[in-house]
Design a protein around this motif. Structure first.
Motif, PDB file in Angstrom:
ATOM      1  N   PRO A 163       5.987  15.331   1.375  1.00  0.00           N
ATOM      2  CA  PRO A 163       4.750  14.578   1.596  1.00  0.00           C
ATOM      3  C   PRO A 163       3.610  14.930   0.642  1.00  0.00           C
ATOM      4  CG  PRO A 163       5.472  15.745   3.618  1.00  0.00           C
ATOM      5  CD  PRO A 163       6.537  15.906   2.608  1.00  0.00           C
ATOM      6  N   LYS A 164       3.574  16.153   0.146  1.00  0.00           N
ATOM      7  CA  LYS A 164       2.482  16.553  -0.762  1.00  0.00           C
ATOM      8  C   LYS A 164       2.358  15.649  -1.969  1.00  0.00           C
ATOM      9  CE  LYS A 164       5.158  19.782  -3.608  1.00  0.00           C
ATOM     10  NZ  LYS A 164       5.211  21.119  -4.227  1.00  0.00           N
TER      11      LYS A 164
ATOM     12  N   ARG B 264      -1.065  12.893   9.553  1.00  0.00           N
ATOM     13  CA  ARG B 264      -2.329  12.761   8.819  1.00  0.00           C
ATOM     14  C   ARG B 264      -2.099  12.541   7.322  1.00  0.00           C
ATOM     15  NH1 ARG B 264      -4.179  16.653  13.054  1.00  0.00           N
ATOM     16  NH2 ARG B 264      -3.340  18.387  11.825  1.00  0.00           N
ATOM     17  N   ILE B 265      -1.141  13.262   6.726  1.00  0.00           N
ATOM     18  CA  ILE B 265      -0.956  13.115   5.274  1.00  0.00           C
ATOM     19  C   ILE B 265      -0.237  11.801   4.945  1.00  0.00           C
ATOM     20  CG2 ILE B 265       1.247  14.385   4.990  1.00  0.00           C
ATOM     21  CD1 ILE B 265      -0.046  15.674   2.464  1.00  0.00           C
ATOM     22  N   TYR B 266       0.789  11.442   5.707  1.00  0.00           N
ATOM     23  CA  TYR B 266       1.496  10.178   5.436  1.00  0.00           C
ATOM     24  C   TYR B 266       0.582   8.975   5.697  1.00  0.00           C
ATOM     25  CZ  TYR B 266       6.278  12.117   4.911  1.00  0.00           C
ATOM     26  OH  TYR B 266       7.403  12.759   4.463  1.00  0.00           O
ATOM     27  N   PHE B 267      -0.120   9.004   6.810  1.00  0.00           N
ATOM     28  CA  PHE B 267      -0.986   7.869   7.150  1.00  0.00           C
ATOM     29  C   PHE B 267      -2.086   7.711   6.097  1.00  0.00           C
ATOM     30  CE2 PHE B 267      -0.356   7.948  12.097  1.00  0.00           C
ATOM     31  CZ  PHE B 267       1.004   7.824  11.917  1.00  0.00           C
TER      32      PHE B 267
ATOM     33  N   SER C  62       0.829  -1.199   0.000  1.00  0.00           N
ATOM     34  CA  SER C  62       0.000   0.000   0.000  1.00  0.00           C
ATOM     35  C   SER C  62       0.871   1.259   0.000  1.00  0.00           C
ATOM     36  CB  SER C  62      -0.908  -0.036   1.227  1.00  0.00           C
ATOM     37  OG  SER C  62      -1.916   0.928   1.134  1.00  0.00           O
TER      38      SER C  62
ATOM     39  N   SER D  47       0.037  17.119  11.363  1.00  0.00           N
ATOM     40  CA  SER D  47      -0.397  17.241   9.961  1.00  0.00           C
ATOM     41  C   SER D  47       0.363  16.232   9.104  1.00  0.00           C
ATOM     42  CB  SER D  47      -0.122  18.648   9.433  1.00  0.00           C
ATOM     43  OG  SER D  47      -0.452  19.633  10.378  1.00  0.00           O
ATOM     44  N   LEU D  48       1.670  16.086   9.385  1.00  0.00           N
ATOM     45  CA  LEU D  48       2.483  15.118   8.643  1.00  0.00           C
ATOM     46  C   LEU D  48       1.963  13.708   8.863  1.00  0.00           C
ATOM     47  CD1 LEU D  48       6.055  16.566   9.284  1.00  0.00           C
ATOM     48  CD2 LEU D  48       4.866  16.426   7.088  1.00  0.00           C
TER      49      LEU D  48
ATOM     50  N   ALA E 235      -2.049   8.659   2.974  1.00  0.00           N
ATOM     51  CA  ALA E 235      -1.513   8.201   1.693  1.00  0.00           C
ATOM     52  C   ALA E 235      -1.148   6.719   1.762  1.00  0.00           C
ATOM     53  CB  ALA E 235      -0.289   9.029   1.313  1.00  0.00           C
ATOM     54  N   ALA E 236      -0.589   6.311   2.900  1.00  0.00           N
ATOM     55  CA  ALA E 236      -0.153   4.917   3.044  1.00  0.00           C
ATOM     56  C   ALA E 236      -1.343   3.969   3.048  1.00  0.00           C
ATOM     57  CB  ALA E 236       0.651   4.745   4.329  1.00  0.00           C
ATOM     58  N   LEU E 237      -2.480   4.473   3.469  1.00  0.00           N
ATOM     59  CA  LEU E 237      -3.656   3.624   3.657  1.00  0.00           C
ATOM     60  C   LEU E 237      -4.869   4.421   3.207  1.00  0.00           C
ATOM     61  CD1 LEU E 237      -3.356   0.884   4.948  1.00  0.00           C
ATOM     62  CD2 LEU E 237      -4.185   1.845   7.080  1.00  0.00           C
TER      63      LEU E 237
ATOM     64  N   LEU F  73      -5.988  18.640   5.930  1.00  0.00           N
ATOM     65  CA  LEU F  73      -5.026  17.827   6.696  1.00  0.00           C
ATOM     66  C   LEU F  73      -4.079  18.651   7.560  1.00  0.00           C
ATOM     67  CD1 LEU F  73      -4.001  15.263   3.932  1.00  0.00           C
ATOM     68  CD2 LEU F  73      -5.685  14.947   5.742  1.00  0.00           C
ATOM     69  N   LEU F  74      -3.870  19.943   7.181  1.00  0.00           N
ATOM     70  CA  LEU F  74      -2.881  20.729   7.922  1.00  0.00           C
ATOM     71  C   LEU F  74      -3.408  21.038   9.317  1.00  0.00           C
ATOM     72  CD1 LEU F  74      -0.061  21.930   7.357  1.00  0.00           C
ATOM     73  CD2 LEU F  74      -1.173  24.091   6.898  1.00  0.00           C
TER      74      LEU F  74
ATOM     75  N   LEU G  14       2.554  12.530  -2.143  1.00  0.00           N
ATOM     76  CA  LEU G  14       1.995  11.213  -1.848  1.00  0.00           C
ATOM     77  C   LEU G  14       0.473  11.200  -1.815  1.00  0.00           C
ATOM     78  CD1 LEU G  14       4.391  10.406   1.093  1.00  0.00           C
ATOM     79  CD2 LEU G  14       4.414   9.271  -1.141  1.00  0.00           C
TER      80      LEU G  14
ATOM     81  N   ALA H 177       4.538  22.231   5.978  1.00  0.00           N
ATOM     82  CA  ALA H 177       5.273  20.991   6.220  1.00  0.00           C
ATOM     83  C   ALA H 177       5.075  19.991   5.080  1.00  0.00           C
ATOM     84  CB  ALA H 177       4.825  20.368   7.546  1.00  0.00           C
ATOM     85  N   PHE H 178       3.945  20.096   4.381  1.00  0.00           N
ATOM     86  CA  PHE H 178       3.649  19.165   3.287  1.00  0.00           C
ATOM     87  C   PHE H 178       4.590  19.346   2.088  1.00  0.00           C
ATOM     88  CE2 PHE H 178      -1.068  19.274   4.709  1.00  0.00           C
ATOM     89  CZ  PHE H 178      -0.774  18.424   5.757  1.00  0.00           C
TER      90      PHE H 178
ATOM     91  N   LEU I 143       3.750  18.454  12.969  1.00  0.00           N
ATOM     92  CA  LEU I 143       4.024  17.010  12.977  1.00  0.00           C
ATOM     93  C   LEU I 143       2.733  16.191  12.879  1.00  0.00           C
ATOM     94  CD1 LEU I 143       6.861  16.577  15.656  1.00  0.00           C
ATOM     95  CD2 LEU I 143       7.062  17.086  13.229  1.00  0.00           C
TER      96      LEU I 143
END
Lengths: 326, 326
Positions: free
Chosen positions: A310-311, B132-135, A282, B129-130, B137-139, A325-326, A313, B305-306, B127
């Motif tokens: 990260p954007k 939220r965006i990584y999680f 995934s 926010s990061l 995207a990963a899932l 999300l921010l 992704l 951060a994104f 952090l």
């Protein structure tokens, strides 16, 4: 919307996982699976074209990103540099000691071909690496700890299977709870290998095998078990199938540190995964999106998770990301 | 090595924290603090030049990144667009509803001046926010939950202080343990505001004040308390000073999701912070490094951060990052 066209190279647990994960991402489609086996022998979980590895070149212009699902030991070092000559790639290369050399080779080929390859993607290396770099930057004075498990280690399970008299085996890596507590308390302990993890082995022995000898051989095996407190349970083949057929995994990255005014901070990232390969897959798919977008912006060569904002992704637009999300 | 030269704009808890955090980062130095108060009235925790806000223009060419340590309500919207005309900036703007407009304004001024501003940096936004965006995207299929606390909410503490008869107060936001358990179980519950957090208030009343009325006014206060289960404890001034003088905080981001084959995954990021402002400051300093490096590469405008690849945050070289952290 034009979908991102994926190719899957290698069709084991990871390749199957990528095919499944692509169905959860509406901007993705899997164009074909490429295999070094006989394509007719590959049963995909969802119907899709299965092609010979060598047919890949016919897909230039038809696949945006190849997701490499082979193993790190022998497949990826050969395939990644071959494939990046024709396609953007994502892989999960995880032989830690060889990462610098792998990066150099992939970067060189990618720069030459104008393609982009994201390497060492997954959860460790991958998301755990991200936790390590973000945590370390956020808190320059501190200690970072990585724990794995509870989860199945394929490498250790395979090592047990090579012991004479063993029919099948499953090995779980388990973090030591008291070590976790010491880290979380802010003690910043120095932990030995033995103090961090234990190893639990479920072993099916051949009839009449010398169980004492098998247990001893496992527990004394260098690199794999000698440095750990290891438990060996002999069970039946039926029990192994019934209770140990999954491939769960997980783990934690913890950073414990303090401010110059001596205030303590604890940062913790943890994963609990019913299926290790399906979760890794995934993440590979999300990074295929990033590779596609960054390549469209002109980026080529090799990148790791550290080089990717990260954007890239997220399925969301940058405006939506900031708003939601921010 | 030439150090990254920081300016600190505003010297409250956050400004003090930035000065402390800079001492933990060997590539940083604080050149001056800028204040709208009388500079002579500002006692810095470490000796440093304190200048009038208006003197900032004299530091063009002497400061690489200004870290804006004012409040989101009135300071940052005015200062950020003024300062980015002269300097790269980092700020912790956290008025969520106004983020899109703030971004547009900062981006426009930064593009015009050729400077770079990183906005909404810290732990939430930042952090978290990061995560939220990584999680996400990963899932792609799943639900993300953010919990805050246990920690002091300054806004809620201030709101209590405005109640008649209240001398001082401290309010803790506390995540509801049973809600956390439901989320961690993979249930993906819909949680109301009341179900996610409780509010604990420690209140010092004036002598002879009507405690029943104060408690009622707090508990029924719209936006701040009416939607929560709120507990009010009346304590002495001494007890408040002794047991509630810190500014701890923390929280969790959890994503619960599953694969297309129905295997469950749980991702969790948590923070436990003895000092909320000192941790936020430490992150601001790391992002000052990123802003310095990205600006040196020609980037200008506004970023969050994104938009910032993790490599820019680390003290380590890219080679060291791959070797030590990947």
């Amino acid at each position: 919307m034009q979908k991102i066209r994926l190719g899957i190279v290698g069709y084991g647990n990871l390749g199957r996982g990528v095919q499944l994960a692509a169905t959860q991402n509406p901007d993705m489609e899997v164009v074909a699976v490429f295999t070094r086996r006989d394509p007719a022998s590959v049963n995909t979980v969802i119907p899709v074209k299965v092609e010979k590895y060598e047919s890949m070149r016919d897909y230039v212009g038809k696949v945006d990103v190849m997701i490499l699902c082979g193993g790190s030991a022998t497949d990826l070092p050969v395939q990644s540099v071959e494939i990046i000559r024709m396609f953007n790639t994502v892989d999960s290369f995880d032989t830690h000691a060889k990462i610098p050399a792998y990066y150099e080779a992939l970067n060189k080929e990618g720069k030459a071909s104008g393609k982009l390859g994201a390497m060492s993607i997954g959860w460790d290396p991958g998301l755990f690496s991200l936790a390590r770099i973000y945590f370390g930057a956020a808190l320059n004075e501190g200690s970072t700890y990585t724990f794995w498990g509870k989860g199945v280690s394929q490498g250790h399970s395979d090592a047990i299977r090579r012991v004479e008299g063993v029919l099948d085996a499953r090995q779980y890596t388990v973090p030591v709870e008291s070590a976790l507590q010491r880290v979380r308390s802010g003690e910043n302990p120095q932990l030995s290998t033995r103090e961090k993890h234990t190893r639990e082995c479920y072993v099916v022995a051949k009839e009449g095998a010398d169980l004492k000898r098998i247990e001893k051989e496992i527990k004394e095996m260098p690199n794999y078990f000698a440095d750990y407190d290891t438990t060996v349970h002999f069970i039946s083949e039926e029990e192994l199938k019934k209770n140990h057929s999954g491939i769960p995994h997980g783990g934690l990255v913890i950073r414990s540190g303090k401010s110059a005014a001596d205030n303590k901070f604890l940062m913790e990232f943890s994963l609990k995964l019913d299926s290790n390969p399906e979760f890794t897959s995934s993440i590979l798919v999300a990074y295929a999106r990033a590779v596609y977008r960054m390549h469209a912006e002109g980026k080529c060569g090799a990148v790791t998770a550290f080089d990717i904002a990260p954007k890239y992704l997220s399925l969301l637009s940058e405006e939506e990301q900031r708003k939601q999300l921010l």
